[in-house]
Scaffold this motif. Structure first.
Motif, mmCIF file in Angstrom:
data_model
loop_
_atom_site.group_PDB
_atom_site.id
_atom_site.type_symbol
_atom_site.label_atom_id
_atom_site.label_comp_id
_atom_site.label_asym_id
_atom_site.label_seq_id
_atom_site.Cartn_x
_atom_site.Cartn_y
_atom_site.Cartn_z
ATOM 1 N N SER A 106 0.964 -0.829 0.308
ATOM 2 C CA SER A 106 -0.285 -0.183 -0.332
ATOM 3 C C SER A 106 0.880 1.418 -0.221
ATOM 4 N N GLY A 107 0.284 2.549 0.051
ATOM 5 C CA GLY A 107 1.205 3.360 -0.337
ATOM 6 C C GLY A 107 1.772 4.005 -2.047
ATOM 7 N N PHE A 108 1.851 2.818 -2.980
ATOM 8 C CA PHE A 108 2.259 3.178 -4.426
ATOM 9 C C PHE A 108 1.989 4.337 -4.685
ATOM 10 N N PHE A 109 3.012 5.224 -5.108
ATOM 11 C CA PHE A 109 3.268 6.510 -5.901
ATOM 12 C C PHE A 109 3.056 7.581 -4.292
ATOM 13 N N MET A 110 3.213 7.037 -3.306
ATOM 14 C CA MET A 110 3.286 7.803 -2.598
ATOM 15 C C MET A 110 1.816 8.036 -1.544
ATOM 16 N N ILE A 111 0.718 8.157 -2.829
ATOM 17 C CA ILE A 111 -1.073 7.624 -2.203
ATOM 18 C C ILE A 111 -1.155 7.053 -1.352
#
Length: 442
Positions: A106-111
């Motif tokens: 979770s948190g790809f591209f800091m999303i």
């Protein structure tokens, strides 16, 4: 004297009223002040770790020939660029995202990413990204003077975006080693073993520089072109390590832990430098500065995992052993005909492993370890977990990076041409000399 002490007390009180009073009036709580102070500390540490890139660049450039200096500095520079983008897009999610014991998802591209400490997300991210860049750039020195630039860029992105973050998740992101109480305070295993083992497998696949090992079995000494530059690099790295290790507290606290980590870091480096010099002096008859420099770095690498869990006296012993090991490991690589121009594996790989194991030998429960180390009556419990962890990390990196290097070699090619190696990668790869009008060809 009493008069002066009284004035100091009054001055302190006045400053407290002046600084804290307005903040309280504006609704800023003490917890918010603490968070702000911790954030400044983490950012300052991140800036120091970033500055270590300059240190790595100076060391690596100084220890190789002048005709390849631009090439190694370009790789060093692009390492941090690749690490920043790769860690932002993929790496942080794999390392600190929620998921499995193997990796975060979770948190790809800091999303929707979450901070892994009690500081704002972006401060924590920058600190961790600087660590990622350090792990990636270790490999440049081990594969120096004969690796294609475009192949290096592919490697740099992959280790920063995927390999290093997975290892980091195991230890610092709530992964399987974390659940076993594996202890690596600032990265002897996560950063240095990862980078050192990647350098080892890379240089084995890449093969030695042309002429390094003669048919009769003798070793040709290929000297670095600028020892003063390498010396400056080591001083920069030593300085930056005061961000690397103390910064890993991720908070100021009452200052006692930061102080302990800082003095342990310094003492281990000093002991490593002294013992490496003595060792090489005894073997060769000369106190070789280049080996003393690598000895100091070995001490720094070795103390990185146990720096918060051991006493200053133990840190001296840990650093001293590191200084001896870096000399022996360098000699062993030459016997095995593994060409590591700057000693990346002896410094980072061997001493990353040693430092991780040292937690299980010298660690103290009173300093936050799960139980006492072997030398303080704790038995083999901690040492067993440390051994399992560091050798699992080494095996994973060996297989993963070995596979990546083989695929790169079979596709775009890993090694520069013989002509480029002879003339120097500065001209062949970049069309740019480090020292205009002065070129040494060997």
């Amino acid at each position: 004297m009493d008069y002066l002490k009284g004035r100091k007390v009054l001055l302190s009180a006045a400053l407290s009223v002046f600084l804290i009073g307005p903040l309280s009036a504006e609704g800023v709580s003490l917890s918010q002040l603490q968070t702000g102070l911790d954030t400044v500390w983490v950012l300052l540490a991140a800036f120091l770790v970033f500055f270590m890139q300059a240190g790595f660049g100076m060391v690596e450039a100084g220890f190789i020939r002048s005709k390849n200096a631009t090439n190694i500095l370009t790789k060093n520079f692009l390492d941090f660029c690749m690490a920043s983008i790769g860690f932002f897009v993929f790496g942080y999610a794999l390392m600190f995202g929620t998921g499995s014991a193997f990796a975060g998802f979770s948190g790809f591209f800091m999303i929707d990413a979450k901070s892994g400490a009690d500081v704002p997300l972006w401060a924590f991210w920058l600190f961790q990204a600087a660590f990622c860049g350090a792990a990636a750039t270790i490999v440049a020195g081990g594969m120096a003077e004969r690796m294609k630039f475009k192949a290096y860029l592919v490697y740099s992105f992959l280790i920063s975006a995927f390999i290093y973050p997975i290892v980091g998740h195991w230890v610092w992101g709530g992964g399987w080693l974390s659940s076993l109480n594996f202890a690596d305070f600032a990265g002897s295993a996560v950063v240095h073993t990862t980078g050192g083992v990647a350098a080892l497998i890379g240089t084995i696949i890449l093969k030695p520089r042309t002429g390094k090992y003669r048919p009769d079995g003798t070793v040709k000494m290929i000297s670095g072109h600028n020892i003063p530059l390498a010396s400056l690099g080591v001083f920069i790295l030593w300085f930056g390590w005061f961000g690397f290790n103390p910064g890993s507290t991720l908070s100021v606290g009452d200052g006692s832990l930061i102080s302990l980590v800082a003095i342990n870091t310094n003492l281990a480096a000093a002991a490593g430098g002294i013992l490496a010099m003595i060792m090489v002096w005894a073997i060769t008859g000369k106190p070789d500065l280049s080996m003393a420099l690598n000895g100091a770095l070995a001490g720094l690498v070795a103390i990185t995992a146990p720096c918060a869990f051991v006493s200053p006296w133990s840190s001296i012993l840990i650093g001293a052993v590191g200084g001896v090991m870096v000399v022996l490991a360098s000699l062993l690589l030459d016997k095995l005909k593994i060409d590591d121009p700057v000693g990346a594996f002896p410094v980072h790989g061997v001493n990353g492993i040693w430092g991780t194991l040292a937690v299980g030998l010298f660690g103290r429960q009173a300093l936050g370890l799960s139980s006492e180390g072997l030398f303080f009556g704790g038995g083999f419990k901690v040492l067993g977990v440390q051994s399992l962890g560091v050798f699992s990390i080494a095996a994973f990196v060996l297989v993963a990076m070995g596979t990546i290097f083989i695929i790169i070699d079979k596709t775009i090619g890993l090694r520069a041409s013989l002509e480029e190696e002879y003339l120097g990668l500065d001209i062949g790869e970049h069309g740019l000399e480090s020292y205009s009008g002065f070129q040494i060809v060997e």
